[in-house]
Write a protein that holds these residues in place. Structure first.
Motif, short mmCIF file in Angstrom:
data_model
loop_
_atom_site.label_atom_id
_atom_site.label_comp_id
_atom_site.label_asym_id
_atom_site.label_seq_id
_atom_site.Cartn_x
_atom_site.Cartn_y
_atom_site.Cartn_z
N ARG A 36 0.84 -1.20 0.00
CA ARG A 36 0.00 0.00 0.00
C ARG A 36 0.88 1.26 0.00
O ARG A 36 1.90 1.32 0.70
CB ARG A 36 -0.92 0.02 1.22
CG ARG A 36 -1.91 -1.15 1.25
CD ARG A 36 -2.79 -1.08 2.50
NE ARG A 36 -3.76 -2.18 2.52
CZ ARG A 36 -4.65 -2.36 3.51
NH1 ARG A 36 -4.68 -1.50 4.54
NH2 ARG A 36 -5.48 -3.38 3.46
N THR A 37 0.44 2.24 -0.77
CA THR A 37 1.18 3.50 -0.89
C THR A 37 0.76 4.44 0.22
O THR A 37 -0.43 4.66 0.46
CB THR A 37 0.91 4.16 -2.25
OG1 THR A 37 1.14 3.22 -3.29
CG2 THR A 37 1.80 5.36 -2.46
N LEU A 38 1.75 5.01 0.92
CA LEU A 38 1.49 5.94 2.02
C LEU A 38 1.56 7.39 1.55
O LEU A 38 2.32 7.72 0.63
CB LEU A 38 2.51 5.71 3.14
CG LEU A 38 2.47 4.35 3.85
CD1 LEU A 38 3.63 4.22 4.83
CD2 LEU A 38 1.14 4.15 4.56
N VAL A 39 0.78 8.25 2.20
CA VAL A 39 0.82 9.68 1.92
C VAL A 39 2.04 10.26 2.63
O VAL A 39 2.09 10.33 3.86
CB VAL A 39 -0.48 10.36 2.40
CG1 VAL A 39 -0.43 11.86 2.12
CG2 VAL A 39 -1.69 9.73 1.74
N ARG A 40 3.01 10.69 1.86
CA ARG A 40 4.32 11.02 2.42
C ARG A 40 4.31 12.30 3.24
O ARG A 40 5.14 12.47 4.15
CB ARG A 40 5.34 11.14 1.29
CG ARG A 40 6.78 11.28 1.77
CD ARG A 40 7.15 10.12 2.70
NE ARG A 40 8.43 10.29 3.31
CZ ARG A 40 9.57 9.83 2.80
NH1 ARG A 40 9.56 9.17 1.65
NH2 ARG A 40 10.70 9.99 3.42
N ASP A 41 3.42 13.25 2.99
CA ASP A 41 3.47 14.51 3.71
C ASP A 41 2.90 14.43 5.12
O ASP A 41 2.83 15.44 5.82
CB ASP A 41 2.74 15.59 2.93
CG ASP A 41 1.28 15.23 2.67
OD1 ASP A 41 0.88 14.11 3.02
OD2 ASP A 41 0.56 16.08 2.11
N ILE A 66 -6.64 7.37 6.22
CA ILE A 66 -6.15 8.64 5.71
C ILE A 66 -4.64 8.62 5.47
O ILE A 66 -4.11 9.50 4.80
CB ILE A 66 -6.49 9.79 6.68
CG1 ILE A 66 -5.84 9.55 8.04
CG2 ILE A 66 -8.00 9.96 6.80
CD1 ILE A 66 -6.01 10.70 9.00
N MET A 67 -3.97 7.59 5.97
CA MET A 67 -2.53 7.46 5.76
C MET A 67 -2.19 6.86 4.40
O MET A 67 -1.03 6.90 3.99
CB MET A 67 -1.90 6.61 6.86
CG MET A 67 -1.99 7.21 8.25
SD MET A 67 -1.06 8.75 8.39
CE MET A 67 0.59 8.19 8.04
#
Length: 442
Positions: free
Chosen positions: A294-299, A390-391
């Motif tokens: 799974r791809t995480l939201v980096r910011d 949301i992550m």
């Protein structure tokens, strides 16, 4: 009054003879020393009784001639005659159209292809639909507009095309009733297209160029979309006001800079191809943090790791505190998916030699809220809490082939940009078909 017509004609005849008499008879009316030099100036006004009336008492023959050619300027006044002659000398002849096929039709149509959809949405369309279906989408849209361009070329070559562009051609071929209805739809389409381009420009400005220029900021993790919409409303209103000023001032200044704008767009596209070729041997550093597949939201965190070392002490990272209770290294109070899967970094731009084309050959349509997963990475299917969604990077809309066709189609509808300049073309019958079809082929 009973007036004999013959008497009137005789009177006019004798008065004319007086006016055309000997030039030496004009001299008694002039009391100045330079009478000989001004004799010709007052020759046509020799019926005046006094010297003061020389400018307002013309010759009868001249008076009758001016009555036939009546204008709203006072007849016989010398200053008005001079003003009229000066205005005639200052009057400029209308400038003839001088735009050819390249600058008048081809380049304006080409600029409509290289718009916000090409830079903002085409890569996303390829990621969703894959390379094969993306090429099919482009082929369908270009084929539809090609048929329209051929029909428009047939109408343009069937007669003289004056100013009025597409609306004139539609009205001439279908009649004023259908032409008015289609013209209204054409106006509405242009209006919505301008809104799309303005919002696309603001998105590029706020997301990629100057993120610090945002006026509204999200107060929590769920308010980022609302903040962006509010920023678009403010900046969109400013851009629309600026466009209105340009329209009122005149678009000829914009047309003079059209070649410069097109050159900037072409340089950008060439840079994309140059970067793709360079990435074959030297891919850029653009890491993406993955939890399992799974791809995480980096910011939302700083370090792509579960723990960090500070001195000789291992402490939980910001990512750990997002999925677990803050300040607690116990795994009993953490998200199950976070504990059972590893955190890794992969290259966001791996380069052409990495087999990325083969991996993206086919489509991967997603539903709204579905988490973006990377095929080929090991992952343990475990339960994850809803508050941790949301992550992850997720789809904001449901995608399908039909939806992607509708999103890309406005990028192929710029064929009217050349025909709308029919009043500025030297030979509209030749330039419109050649420029429009050449744009479709290229």
């Amino acid at each position: 009054f009973n007036v004999n017509l013959n008497d009137c004609l005789l009177t006019v005849f004798f008065l004319s003879l007086i006016g055309h008499g000997n030039h030496k008879e004009d001299s008694p009316f002039l009391n100045s020393a330079d009478a000989a030099g001004k004799k010709n100036d007052f020759y046509d006004r020799n019926l005046a009784l006094f010297e003061e009336e020389l400018d307002i008492r013309p010759k009868v023959s001249s008076l009758l001639s001016r009555l036939v050619n009546y204008t709203n300027i006072t007849q016989g006044a010398k200053e008005h005659e001079e003003e009229e002659s000066a205005e005639a000398s200052r009057r400029k002849t209308p400038k003839s159209p001088n735009m050819g096929t390249l600058m008048g039709v081809y380049l304006p149509c080409l600029q409509n292809i290289f718009g916000v959809i090409l830079f903002l949405r085409l890569t996303w369309i390829v990621g969703m639909a894959g390379i094969i279906q993306s090429l099919l989408i482009v082929l369908m849209c270009c084929s539809c507009t090609m048929l329209t361009a051929i029909s428009m070329s047939a109408i343009a070559t069937n007669g003289v095309v004056p100013a009025g562009g597409a609306y004139f051609m539609i009205s001439r071929s279908l009649g004023p009733e259908f032409g008015g209805a289609v013209g209204l739809c054409f106006y509405l389409g242009t209006t919505f297209a301008s809104a799309m381009y303005i919002l696309g420009a603001i998105e590029i400005f706020l997301k990629y160029l100057v993120p610090q220029a945002a006026i509204f900021h999200a107060t929590d993790s769920h308010g980022s979309d609302s903040a962006m919409l509010n920023n678009m409303r403010v900046y969109g209103s400013l851009c629309l006001s600026l466009m209105a000023v340009v329209v009122f001032v005149g678009v000829k200044y914009v047309n003079k800079l059209a070649s410069l704008f097109l050159a900037c767009v072409i340089i950008s596209i060439v840079s994309i191809y140059a970067g793709a070729i360079k990435s074959t041997t030297h891919p850029p550093e653009f890491p993406i943090c993955m939890l399992g597949n799974r791809t995480l939201v980096r910011d939302r965190f700083d370090v792509c790791a579960k723990t960090v070392t500070q001195g000789n002490i291992t402490v939980p990272s910001q990512l750990w505190n997002r999925f677990c209770l803050p300040g607690n290294m116990s795994t009993a109070q953490c998200d199950d998916y976070f504990i059972q899967n590893n955190v890794t970094e992969i290259q966001g731009i791996p380069g052409l030699s990495s087999g990325i084309i083969r991996d993206n050959m086919w489509g991967n349509y997603m539903q709204k809220g579905e988490i973006l997963e990377k095929a080929g990475l090991l992952s343990v299917d475990a339960h994850s809490a809803m508050e941790n969604f949301i992550m992850y990077v997720s789809a904001d809309i449901a995608t399908s082939f039909t939806l992607l066709v509708g999103i890309f189609f406005p990028s192929a509808t710029g064929i009217m940009a050349g025909s709308n300049r029919s009043g500025d073309l030297r030979d509209a019958q030749k330039s419109i078909p050649v420029g429009t079809i050449l744009r479709q082929v290229s």
